[in-house]
Design an enzyme around this catalytic site. Structure first.
Site, PDB file in Angstrom:
ATOM      1  CB  CYS A 151     -36.790 -39.682 -35.171  1.00 54.94           C
ATOM      2  SG  CYS A 151     -35.822 -38.260 -34.617  1.00 54.94           S
ATOM      3  CG  HIS A 287     -33.920 -44.682 -36.918  1.00 54.77           C
ATOM      4  ND1 HIS A 287     -34.812 -43.783 -37.458  1.00 54.77           N
ATOM      5  CD2 HIS A 287     -33.425 -44.093 -35.783  1.00 54.77           C
ATOM      6  CE1 HIS A 287     -34.872 -42.699 -36.688  1.00 54.77           C
ATOM      7  NE2 HIS A 287     -34.032 -42.865 -35.678  1.00 54.77           N
ATOM      8  CD  GLU A 298     -31.853 -49.382 -37.417  1.00 56.09           C
ATOM      9  OE1 GLU A 298     -32.845 -49.546 -38.145  1.00 56.09           O
ATOM     10  OE2 GLU A 298     -31.166 -48.336 -37.415  1.00 56.09           O
ATOM     11  CE  LYS A 317     -32.857 -41.228 -40.291  1.00 56.00           C
ATOM     12  NZ  LYS A 317     -33.510 -42.475 -40.703  1.00 56.00           N
ATOM     13  CG  HIS A 322     -32.452 -38.080 -38.323  1.00 56.76           C
ATOM     14  ND1 HIS A 322     -33.720 -38.424 -38.735  1.00 56.76           N
ATOM     15  CD2 HIS A 322     -32.332 -38.552 -37.054  1.00 56.76           C
ATOM     16  CE1 HIS A 322     -34.339 -39.064 -37.760  1.00 56.76           C
ATOM     17  NE2 HIS A 322     -33.515 -39.156 -36.738  1.00 56.76           N
ATOM     18  CG  PHE A 381     -34.751 -38.087 -28.791  1.00 58.71           C
ATOM     19  CD1 PHE A 381     -33.802 -39.055 -29.039  1.00 58.71           C
ATOM     20  CD2 PHE A 381     -34.361 -36.754 -28.889  1.00 58.71           C
ATOM     21  CE1 PHE A 381     -32.501 -38.721 -29.388  1.00 58.71           C
ATOM     22  CE2 PHE A 381     -33.068 -36.404 -29.232  1.00 58.71           C
ATOM     23  CZ  PHE A 381     -32.139 -37.388 -29.485  1.00 58.71           C
TER      24      PHE A 381
END
Length: 395
Positions: A151, A287, A298, A317, A322, A381
């Site tokens: 991502c 994010h 975050e 998002k 996403h 990830f």
């Protein structure tokens, strides 16, 4: 850019500012038996509008979407005569690439045998073929790079392009981040990790970044594209300069394959700000995935970085889902447009306060503001992190 809110940058940004969402029931495949049946799909898009209809089957959907965004960015850049295409490269990014094609050809292998596998399968599915197809389209003979960092791929594609220019490898780089993984194995795989929202009965509010009742992210698809140029080269040709990329930061968590750490994002943000000269940041595009772990983590990292002077923060998002490897590129476009129009996109679907998520998330709707410097965060990830800092261009 192209995403679930619109097939170009202006329509999708306007819908974003209006607080609309592109999340709905999945139409790209039969979701019977799936725990998650919603996604943010691109709508009314015909790939034959961006490539020869005879060639459509040679490329996976993520490439089609990337071509659409690239066409818009290159048209906006208005390149005339005298461009040295040996000094013009491309930096692409995608988290998974042609996952749908991988799934389909795996089924063909099991049901019909190896001889029935499409000869276009491999070149259609490879992540770097995003840059391959687009590079051929525009005769880009400079470096052809590809970031495959989950991502964070779209964000890393921007920083890789910047590095190439800084190091003298090119004068111009087209950046494209694209993703289309809304298929059975994609949705099923993320659902098996308990990463997706299962609020199927209410798709419009399923993705709710920073909200106490968030239960996972909603998959999206789309693409974002930007043209980066060395400043003197852009100035010499009279380019319309939207913004300057003044800093970027990258880090690895070295912690866990899927769970985030506080220190990794923190290091990436600090590195980006240090390169940028520690400016006053007016907005952070988070994010903000709508997962319990990311949003809490975050928020803590942002608070650690900015201390008592945390700027407004939002996540888009909730509106476009996403978009995985495309997210950072799309969000970079949104950040640049926010500076252009002096308005901040909202975080939608924030209804219940989470004590661990206590920042100004712009939950009341789009906000007019003086926006000269913005930060964009992307975390993937494997503990891979990327952060960009843009400054509004003043001639």
């Amino acid at each position: 850019m192209i995403n679930a809110l619109g097939n170009d940058k202006e329509s999708s940004f306007a819908a974003m500012l209006a607080g609309k969402t592109g999340v709905g029931a999945i139409s790209l495949f039969d979701t019977e038996g799936f725990s998650a049946t919603i996604a943010a799909e691109v709508k009314d898009f015909d790939p034959s509008t961006v490539m020869n209809p005879k060639d459509v089957k040679k490329a996976a959907r993520f490439i089609h979407l990337g071509l659409k965004a690239a066409h818009e960015a290159m048209a906006d850049a208005k390149f005339g005569e005298g461009i040295d295409y040996e000094r013009f490269g491309i930096s692409s990014g995608s988290g998974i690439g042609g996952l749908g094609n991988i799934q389909d050809n795996s089924i063909v292998l099991e049901t019909k045998g190896s001889r029935r596998i499409s000869p276009f399968f491999i070149p259609s599915a490879l992540v770097n073929m995003l840059g391959g197809f687009i590079g051929i389209e525009y005769n880009l003979q400079g470096p052809n790079l590809s970031s495959v960092t989950a991502c964070a791929a779209g964000t890393h594609a921007v920083s890789e392009a910047a590095k190439t220019i800084i190091c003298g490898g090119a004068d111009r780089m087209l950046v494209v981040g694209a993703e289309s993984a809304i298929c059975g194995v994609g949705v099923g795989g993320f659902a098996s990790m308990k990463a997706l929202s299962t609020r199927n009965e209410d798709p419009a509010t399923a993705s709710r970044p920073f909200d106490a009742d968030r239960d996972g992210f909603v998959m999206g698809e789309g693409a974002g594209a930007l043209v980066l140029e060395e400043y003197e080269a852009a100035k010499a040709r009279g380019a319309h300069i939207y913004a300057e990329l003044i800093g970027f930061g990258e880090s690895g968590d070295a912690h866990h394959i899927t769970s985030p750490s506080l220190e990794g994002p923190l290091r990436a943000m600090k590195a980006a700000l240090k390169m940028a000269g520690n400016p006053k940041v007016d907005y952070v595009n988070a994010h903000g995935t709508s997962t319990p772990a990311n949003d809490k983590n975050e928020t803590a990292a942002i608070k650690e970085v900015f201390g008592a002077s945390v700027p407004p923060v939002s996540s888009i998002k909730g509106q476009i889902g996403h978009c995985l490897g495309a997210a950072g590129a799309i969000e970079a476009v949104v950040c640049v447009m926010a500076m252009r129009d002096q308005i901040l996109p909202p975080t939608i679907n924030y209804h219940t306060k989470d004590e661990a998520c206590d920042l100004d998330y712009i939950t009341e709707g789009a906000r007019k503001a003086k926006v000269n410097t913005v930060m964009s965060n992307s975390f993937g990830f494997g503990g891979t992190n990327g952060v960009l800092v843009f400054k509004k261009y003043e001639a």
